[in-house]
Design an enzyme around this catalytic site. Structure first.
Site, PDB file in Angstrom:
ATOM      1  N   GLU A  81       0.940  -1.111  -0.023  1.00 50.11           N
ATOM      2  CA  GLU A  81      -0.008  -0.032   0.302  1.00 50.11           C
ATOM      3  C   GLU A  81       0.941   1.301   0.015  1.00 50.11           C
ATOM      4  OE1 GLU A  81      -2.667  -0.074   3.175  1.00 50.11           O
ATOM      5  OE2 GLU A  81      -4.094  -1.933   2.290  1.00 50.11           O
ATOM      6  N   GLU A 138      -5.639  -8.715   1.095  1.00 46.11           N
ATOM      7  CA  GLU A 138      -6.162  -8.005   2.359  1.00 46.11           C
ATOM      8  C   GLU A 138      -7.512  -7.942   2.108  1.00 46.11           C
ATOM      9  OE1 GLU A 138      -4.294  -4.911   4.760  1.00 46.11           O
ATOM     10  OE2 GLU A 138      -2.436  -5.603   4.236  1.00 46.11           O
TER      11      GLU A 138
HETATM   12  C1  FCB Z   1      -4.238  -1.991   5.707  1.00 46.05           C
HETATM   13  C2  FCB Z   1      -3.172  -2.373   6.237  1.00 46.05           C
HETATM   14  C3  FCB Z   1      -2.942  -3.399   7.273  1.00 46.05           C
HETATM   15  C4  FCB Z   1      -4.092  -3.115   8.072  1.00 46.05           C
HETATM   16  C5  FCB Z   1      -5.537  -2.920   7.442  1.00 46.05           C
HETATM   17  C6  FCB Z   1      -6.376  -2.764   8.371  1.00 46.05           C
HETATM   18  O1  FCB Z   1      -4.420  -0.639   5.295  1.00 46.05           O
HETATM   19  O2  FCB Z   1      -2.184  -2.901   5.168  1.00 46.05           O
HETATM   20  O3  FCB Z   1      -1.718  -3.411   7.715  1.00 46.05           O
HETATM   21  O4  FCB Z   1      -3.809  -2.411   9.060  1.00 46.05           O
HETATM   22  O5  FCB Z   1      -5.420  -1.897   6.794  1.00 46.05           O
END
Ligand code: FCB
Length: 449
Positions: A170, A353
């Site tokens: 990110e 994620e």
């Molecule tokens: C993302 C991050 C991760 C976590 C989630 C909730 O942006 O990559 O580390 O904090 O959000």
């Protein structure tokens, strides 16, 4: 506990679709005394930056408990585990190698491999060693070259233990939240700096891609980007334009250079001094072909016309939200995957994620997390729907294996499939962990037929 379900003929019920759980070094490791301090250590000591005033010194004490944690990961029945390496745990400030730190990761990788769990390694999940920040951090072009050297050390020592590398997690968060909005480390607030940091991060990615290709030719190589698809508040021309500008500024600012070797047109709306300094050849380095794109998705964002750059975020009422205050919108997830695949010629996608924070509590030794159960079920289906519409998704990682240090929110926001009691460091699988486990064992049974 009822397992998550997907249609039996779904591509996500096939053996080769990878399911995993994800974590990141600073959020779980602890053991801060055996690594270099990083920008998040500094940020945590800055008054008012972390909601509960906490830090990452102990976190989930994973460095001392990693064997039990691997057992826990394995017990979920996942195919893969996504973790990140702490730069400052493998390289000292003088550039020498921290052999104990490297050994920790190598033992971890060996144990995961022994159990047949594929490892997705993220090289940079935001924990820049503070000594680099002292020399400008991501505003200093040299940091990109230092990152490439770090990538070289990691890839040469890890050998064939890694299934997939991602250079960065990110870069939007590192650059925009860290240097432009000031809500993440290092907490700076300048548009010019945010854009420059983003460029150097992308350059670091491109340089590291060359190293990974050379030193770990068997591993998949790519990057992890987060996206919040932009929606217009109304159908008015102005709001539609606002949503499209926000998409360029927050989403394609990172993806377009990687895919097409240029920044989106919104670059031209910036004052000249706010535009990143691009050296000749940079964009060719950045657009190195990738084996996969990691996509992190949590929520969508709604915009209306306004603000300095033509868009401003609106918080819509009466919609379901997680404990982070993020709107729950599985349809926007399908839309995102579909629309990005139409806009760009993407490599295969892994969802690296996806998950939800819920105000969990331990009752009689159990955690029942209905909102997260619902969130994960609907988002798994959203991925299935995208695949049905032709999007090439190869895997899905739930965020997160266990509750952990949620950055500026500290420990108050819980994202884990597994509950962590921070007093005792006990790990207690929540209902959602059991539902995930159920899906995976059902798939195994179906695949064996
Ligand atoms: C993302 C991050 C991760 C976590 C989630 C909730 O942006 O990559 O580390 O904090 O959000």
């Amino acid at each position: 506990m009822l397992p998550f379900t997907l249609p039996s003929d779904s591509a996500m019920m096939q053996k080769d679709f990878l399911y995993g759980v994800a974590t990141a070094s600073f959020q779980i490791e602890g053991d801060a005394q055996h690594r270099q301090p990083c920008i998040w250590d500094t940020f945590c000591t800055t008054e008012g930056k972390i909601a509960d005033g906490s830090d990452g010194k102990v976190a989930c004490d994973h460095v001392n408990r990693w064997q039990d944690d691997v057992e826990l990961i394995d017990s979920l029945g996942v195919d893969a585990y996504r973790l990140s390496i702490s730069w400052g745990r493998v390289i000292n400030a003088d550039g020498s190698i921290n052999h104990d730190g490297l050994k920790f990761y190598i033992s971890l990788l060996d144990e995961l491999n022994r159990r047949g769990i594929k490892v997705f390694v993220t090289l940079y999940h935001w924990d820049l060693p503070q000594h680099f920040e002292d020399k400008g951090g991501w505003l200093n072009r040299e940091t990109a070259y230092a990152f490439a050297e770090y990538a070289r050390i990691v890839t040469t020592h890890f050998g064939n233990r890694v299934y997939a590398y991602s250079t960065l997690n990110e870069p939007f968060c590192s650059a925009f939240l860290g240097y432009e909005a000031g809500i993440h480390a290092p907490g700076r607030t300048s548009r010019q700096e945010g854009r420059l940091a983003a460029h150097h991060l992308l350059l670091a990615h491109g340089l590291a891609m060359q190293i990974i290709r050379r030193e770990a030719p068997e591993a998949l190589a790519g990057i992890v980007l987060n996206f919040s698809p932009s929606f217009a508040l109304t159908e008015s021309e102005e709001d539609l334009q606002a949503a499209s500008l926000a998409h360029e500024y927050h989403n394609t600012w990172y993806l377009m250079p990687l895919m097409l070797g240029r920044y989106p047109d919104i670059l031209n709306l910036l004052a000249p001094h706010e535009r990143p300094l691009i050296h000749p050849g940079d964009m060719d380095i950045i657009r190195a072909p990738m084996d996969y794109l990691g996509i992190n998705y949590y929520t969508r964002t709604v915009y209306q016309a306004g603000g300095e750059l033509g868009f401003e975020e609106v918080r819509v009422d009466n919609v379901p939200r997680t404990d982070m205050g993020w709107e729950i919108s599985p349809d926007a997830f399908t839309y995102l995957l579909k629309s990005l695949s139409e806009e760009f010629d993407l490599p295969p996608i892994y969802i690296t994620e996806n998950g939800a924070a819920e105000r969990d509590s331990l009752v009689d030794g159990e955690v029942y997390d209905p909102m997260r159960l619902d969130y994960l079920q609907s988002h798994l289906l959203a991925v299935h729907n995208a695949i049905e519409q032709g999007v090439d998704v190869r895997g899905y990682f739930a965020w997160s294996l266990m509750d952990n240090f949620e950055w500026a929110e500290g420990y108050r926001k819980r994202f884990g499939l597994v509950y962590v009691d921070y007093d005792s460091q006990a790990r207690i699988p929540k209902a959602s962990a059991k539902a995930y486990q159920g899906l995976l064992s059902h798939r195994r049974a179906v695949c064996q037929k």
